[in-house]
Scaffold this active site. Structure first.
Site: not given
Ligand code: NAD
Ligand code: TYD
Length: 351
Positions: A131-133, A157, A161, A186, A290
């Site tokens: 992630t970019d975070e 988180y 990562k 995101n 944070g």
């Molecule tokens: P998500 O929470 O929707 O899915 C995570 C999946 O991992 C789920 O299916 C869960 O069951 C599985 N999982 C969790 N713990 C596990 C374990 N111990 N063993 C096996 N499986 C397990 O997450 P997402 O949003 O699809 O993100 C997927 C990946 O991409 C993550 O690594 C996240 O850090 C990264 N990522 C997400 C975003 C975003 O915006 N969602 C952006 C950048 C990177």
């Molecule tokens: P989120 O979807 O949780 O992604 P991330 O924290 O990984 O960026 O949140 C996106 C943005 O929206 C973040 O700045 C937090 C804000 N947010 C709210 O203001 N209200 C909410 O209920 C949630 C879930 C997020």
């Protein structure tokens, strides 16, 4: 490469990656490994679950013995590792689970790959999705995160990562494992668990529930349509340079409150409500601890080296997304009913 392990394939992004690979590469065996935590949902993959090149394995990446057996059983050539705990608010409440899954789980997979592959890394690849975070936060000064930006994670988180990214790179530097790491902004789109901003707000508007905006709603995120992320993962998995890092983003920054207004407008329009109907649901709540101010990714390296660009304009992507959630209310209701509803209410009561 023939036998590809995708971890976290029942989650949001993972399900799009699994779908893309199963449909595009009939010659591969795609093994989807997922623990099916609260975020994992096999309903995300209904359309491909019977494909001949697809296998689902329910397992925990932290279970090292099972990971070892899996590498032997399926003779894995490639790993695309997405399994993780992914929600910042949960990490604030329960950092241990994040360290366990994201750090120890990644290490367990790396070690299993190393043992299975020995020193013969010909045709092998371990691709870690991050992630970019991990880069921390930016000011409103027009700067971007690049591949050389120093890591500076702030939430449990992003700290977990960042740690897993370091382990992946360490396995290249120490053992020569062919690794790649990408850091993406995101994501939004279908099948995202409704604790994240966009699906949560779409669903709350549908039910006339409050929209909890953290702080003043001034934080900025860079949004990318999830299918474009999956396309980038495909390109990088096949053509990315070993030991390299690529940033993936949409050059699509939105202040939360502005994005929320677009969501409200789109949901109201598609539900046939008059414009402005749901604006009163906006409820400013205590800020996230944070809370990083601004994320913005410079993905020019990926564009210049591998020719990837987002395919969808945001306006089109957000309308497509809202429409999907409104058309798939059964999917949403299944998740948000019962146990999850109780959990969600308690999260917000305890904020
Ligand atoms: P998500 O929470 O929707 O899915 C995570 C999946 O991992 C789920 O299916 C869960 O069951 C599985 N999982 C969790 N713990 C596990 C374990 N111990 N063993 C096996 N499986 C397990 O997450 P997402 O949003 O699809 O993100 C997927 C990946 O991409 C993550 O690594 C996240 O850090 C990264 N990522 C997400 C975003 C975003 O915006 N969602 C952006 C950048 C990177
Ligand atoms: P989120 O979807 O949780 O992604 P991330 O924290 O990984 O960026 O949140 C996106 C943005 O929206 C973040 O700045 C937090 C804000 N947010 C709210 O203001 N209200 C909410 O209920 C949630 C879930 C997020």
């Amino acid at each position: 490469m023939k036998n590809i392990l995708i971890t976290g394939g029942a989650g949001f992004i993972g399900s799009h990656v699994v779908r893309l690979f199963v449909n595009k590469y009939p010659e591969y065996n795609i093994i989807n490994l997922d623990k099916l935590t609260y975020a994992g949902n096999l309903a995300n993959l209904k359309d491909i679950e019977n494909a001949p090149n697809y296998t689902f394995v329910k397992a925990d990446i932290c279970d090292f013995e099972t990971m070892r057996e899996l590498f032997q059983k399926y003779q894995l050539d490639g790993v695309i590792h997405l399994a993780a705990e992914s929600h910042v608010d949960r990490s604030i409440k329960d950092p241990f689970t994040f360290a366990q899954t994201n750090v120890m789980g990644t290490l367990s997979l790396l070690q299993a790959a190393k043992e299975a592959w020995g020193n013969d890394y010909e045709g092998k690849r371990f691709y870690h999705i991050s992630t970019d975070e991990v880069y921390g936060t930016l000011e409103f000064d027009g700067t971007f995160f690049t591949e050389t930006t120093k890591y500076d994670p702030h939430s449990p988180y992003s700290a977990s990562k960042a740690s897993s990214d370091h382990f992946v790179r360490a396995f290249h530097d120490t053992y020569g494992m062919p690794t790649i790491v990408t850091n993406c902004s995101n994501n939004y789109g279908p099948y995202q668990f409704p604790e994240k901003l966009i699906p949560l707000f779409i669903n709350n508007i549908r039910h006339g529930k409050p929209l909890p905006v953290y702080g003043k709603g001034e934080n900025v995120r860079d949004w990318l349509y999830v299918v474009d992320h999956a396309r980038a993962i495909d390109v990088i998995f096949h053509q990315g340079k070993i030991a390299d890092t690529y940033n993936i983003g949409g050059f699509n920054e939105w202040k939360n409150i502005d994005l929320i207004k677009v969501i409200i407008k789109t949901v109201d329009k598609l539900l046939g409500n008059p414009e402005g109907h749901s604006v009163g649901l906006i409820t400013y709540v205590t800020d996230r601890a944070g809370h990083d101010l601004r994320y913005a990714i410079d993905s020019n390296k990926l564009k210049e080296e591998l020719g990837w660009e987002p395919s969808l304009q945001f306006e089109e992507g957000i309308e497509k997304t809202v429409r999907w959630y409104l058309d798939n209310q059964e999917w949403m209701d299944h998740i948000t009913s019962g146990e999850y509803e109780k959990y969600y209410e308690s999260m917000y009561e305890n904020r």
